[in-house]
Enzyme design. Structure first.
Site, PDB file in Angstrom:
ATOM      1  N   ASP A   1      38.557  30.337  29.407  1.00 19.51           N
ATOM      2  CA  ASP A   1      37.677  30.050  30.543  1.00 19.51           C
ATOM      3  C   ASP A   1      36.283  29.611  30.094  1.00 19.51           C
ATOM      4  O   ASP A   1      35.650  28.770  30.737  1.00 19.51           O
ATOM      5  CB  ASP A   1      37.548  31.285  31.445  1.00 19.51           C
ATOM      6  CG  ASP A   1      38.766  31.474  32.339  1.00 19.51           C
ATOM      7  OD1 ASP A   1      39.670  30.618  32.304  1.00 19.51           O
ATOM      8  OD2 ASP A   1      38.812  32.478  33.069  1.00 19.51           O
TER       9      ASP A   1
ATOM     10  N   SER B   1      48.803  41.553  28.932  1.00 11.87           N
ATOM     11  CA  SER B   1      47.721  42.433  29.394  1.00 11.87           C
ATOM     12  C   SER B   1      46.410  42.153  28.662  1.00 11.87           C
ATOM     13  O   SER B   1      45.813  41.099  28.848  1.00 11.87           O
ATOM     14  CB  SER B   1      48.168  43.892  29.224  1.00 11.87           C
ATOM     15  OG  SER B   1      47.316  44.768  29.893  1.00 11.87           O
TER      16      SER B   1
ATOM     17  N   LYS C   1      51.002  39.581  32.633  1.00 13.58           N
ATOM     18  CA  LYS C   1      50.755  40.933  33.171  1.00 13.58           C
ATOM     19  C   LYS C   1      49.274  41.045  33.500  1.00 13.58           C
ATOM     20  O   LYS C   1      48.442  41.263  32.621  1.00 13.58           O
ATOM     21  CB  LYS C   1      51.154  42.022  32.179  1.00 13.58           C
ATOM     22  CG  LYS C   1      50.898  43.443  32.701  1.00 13.58           C
ATOM     23  CD  LYS C   1      51.304  44.487  31.675  1.00 13.58           C
ATOM     24  CE  LYS C   1      51.046  45.893  32.190  1.00 13.58           C
ATOM     25  NZ  LYS C   1      49.630  46.231  32.334  1.00 13.58           N
TER      26      LYS C   1
END
Length: 552
Positions: free
Chosen positions: A305, A294, A319
């Site tokens: 990224d 999470s 998740k």
């Protein structure tokens, strides 16, 4: 209003929420289906309650119905009854009213497994290893650990007493405490792992997690750190906004961190960094494993990224779902999945299959055909569909059966307690190491203690024997099977030596916790931690670090 009515109302509220998600052709049809299903449920329960052969416990039956209904959706949509609200609040805030002691049931006994620094438990003499037998003169030896923990908790500034059995004491002792508002730190440890590399262990994402990480980075830099390791291994996540705040420590203000998208478009949201960062250039490694979930995955995925950090370890949990809580009647709550989250590259790391996972909880291998490719800022390939893939994978050796048996049966824990009372002082946690002579003493200490275990090879051999008997081949291979059984027995006799390194590591972590609490347990593992070793290696080779993040 009786409890049965309350439970039925809670279930009806949950059913309404679920049924309204169905895509009927018109609002009129949707509302008819809601009314029809609620009527069926109410009449069904009345008939079962009236006619079933045994007495029906309405609380149990209704709770089973609620849990079964919600579990058919995803593992994270849950009903939280009033009795569990306090535990849920503790998970969300990291705060509770208590004395600052954690307990666990070990070999059928409730024992203190950790003391939180600075709170009543530490100040008034409670020790790791103490067996709790009474709380406020209530015998807890037959209670479950959760029931005992509830007795220990309470309003701040209220008294509570614990009667404990302590190693070396012939009689139980009673200790008195005053409950406090205990805040569990999101960062249980920060320190230097080498002359110029700082390390931050982030274990939760409750309130102020971002503030704690920011302060840790500033402090480490003041101590000479010019490279940072951020460890989110085993971190199950928490507050999404704290993931944004932590990412903001390392990337500029105004950058997108995560977006959420669900059925209700008005609730879709983009989360961007709001503050000035601490350092956007310092070389950074993030450690992840199958227990990183999470919010941990938001931090790791977003930094990946932006090519802001090298990710090291094992594939994360997978998740990518967002939950909110909604109040129900009579102080109950519903935690419901409302959206999926997406990292800046556009990927959602939610595992494609909610239910089927490996034994350790990890998502396992996702077929390439089910993945979609995305690109980082530097045009590196990243993928969705099943957690964050590390830039550098470190293969982990599974815990051996003998080490697992020693740990679960309490023989690591109990030996550490006895060691503590026999050795008033040890070296610092970072330097402490069991000598070969001390390990031999441990092996002698195990004499007469049960740590039986069955290896996977033994299980497979047993199955082979069963199949051979069933298919009438046993007589032909009986001698071979008996030889294999004898060989396995002889091999297991050497397991304490063959897996010495693994067992020693567990012992050292447990022993150092007696002297230096959680900080000691964490710090003692540095010299054998493969992920940290790889992180140090990468950070110390700037060309390698840069090449991993370089534009493709």
């Amino acid at each position: 209003m009786n409890k049965l009515t309350i439970k039925i109302k809670a279930l009806i509220a949950a059913i309404v929420l679920i049924i309204t998600a169905f895509a009927f052709t018109s609002p009129g049809e949707r509302y008819f289906e809601i009314a029809k299903n609620l009527d069926i449920f109410a009449t069904l329960f009345k008939e079962v309650n009236a006619l079933y052969v045994d007495e029906v416990n309405p609380n149990k039956v209704i709770r089973t119905g609620i849990d079964a209904m919600l579990s058919s959706l995803d593992p994270y949509t849950n009903y939280i009854p009033e009795d569990d609200i306090e535990d849920f609040r503790t998970q969300s805030t990291g705060q509770y009213g208590g004395i600052g002691a954690l307990t666990s049931k070990i070999d059928g006994k409730i024992k203190v497994t950790m003391i939180v620094e600075g709170y009543s438990a530490q100040k008034n003499g409670l020790k790791i290893g103490d067996e709790v037998i009474k709380i406020d003169n209530i015998d807890i030896t037959k209670l479950e650990r959760e029931e005992a923990a509830d007795l220990m908790k309470g309003q701040a500034n209220t008294p509570v007493s614990l009667t404990v059995k302590r190693y070396g004491k012939t009689e139980p002792i009673t200790l008195n405490f005053t409950r406090e508002k205990v805040k569990i730190n999101n960062v249980p440890f920060m320190g230097m792992v080498s002359d110029n590399i700082g390390y931050i262990k982030l274990s939760d994402f409750t309130l102020d997690a971002g503030k704690e990480v920011k302060e840790a980075v500033i402090k480490l830099k003041s101590q000479g750190a010019n490279k940072i390791i951020l460890d989110v291994r085993g971190n199950p996540g928490g507050l999404l906004m704290e993931a944004v705040n932590i990412t903001n420590v390392f990337i500029p203000k105004g950058k997108e961190v995560v977006s959420t998208k669900g059925k209700i478009e008005d609730h879709n949201q983009d989360y961007k960094t709001l503050n000035q960062p601490v350092d956007t250039e310092i070389p950074l490694v993030v450690l992840i494993n199958s227990g990183s979930a999470s919010a941990s995955e938001i931090v790791a995925g977003t930094l990946q990224d932006y090519d802001r950090a090298v990710i090291i370890g094992q594939k994360s949990f997978g998740k990518g779902l967002v939950q909110i809580t909604r109040p129900l009647t009579y102080n109950a709550q519903l935690k419901v999945t409302t959206a999926k989250y997406y990292t800046p590259s556009g990927r959602c790391i939610q595992a494609l299959d909610y239910s089927h996972r490996n034994e350790d909880g990890s998502v396992g291998k996702v077929p390439d055909s089910l993945k979609s490719e995305f690109r980082t800022i530097n045009n590196r390939s990243v993928y969705d569909g099943g957690g964050i893939d590390p830039d550098i994978v470190v293969e982990k050796s599974p815990m051996s059966p003998v080490a697992y048996a020693l740990y679960t049966k309490g023989h690591i824990f109990d030996y550490a307690t006895e060691f503590y009372y026999s050795n008033p002082n040890i070296a610092s946690a970072k330097e402490f190491s069991l000598t070969d002579a001390q390990y031999e003493d441990y092996k002698k200490w195990l004499n007469g203690k049960d740590y039986s275990y069955t290896t996977q090879v033994e299980k497979n051999l047993k199955k082979l024997k069963e199949y051979a008997l069933e298919e009438k081949y046993y007589q032909d291979i009986e001698h071979t099977i008996q030889n294999l059984e004898k060989t396995l027995e002889e091999s297991k006799a050497n397991d304490l030596n063959d897996f010495k390194s693994q067992i020693k590591t567990l012992l050292e972590e447990e022993i150092t916790s007696r002297y230096y609490l959680e900080r000691g347990s964490i710090e003692s593992s540095f010299d054998v931690d493969q992920d940290i070793s790889k992180a140090i290696e990468v950070l110390n080779e700037r060309s390698k670090y840069d090449s991993i993040l370089a534009k493709k």
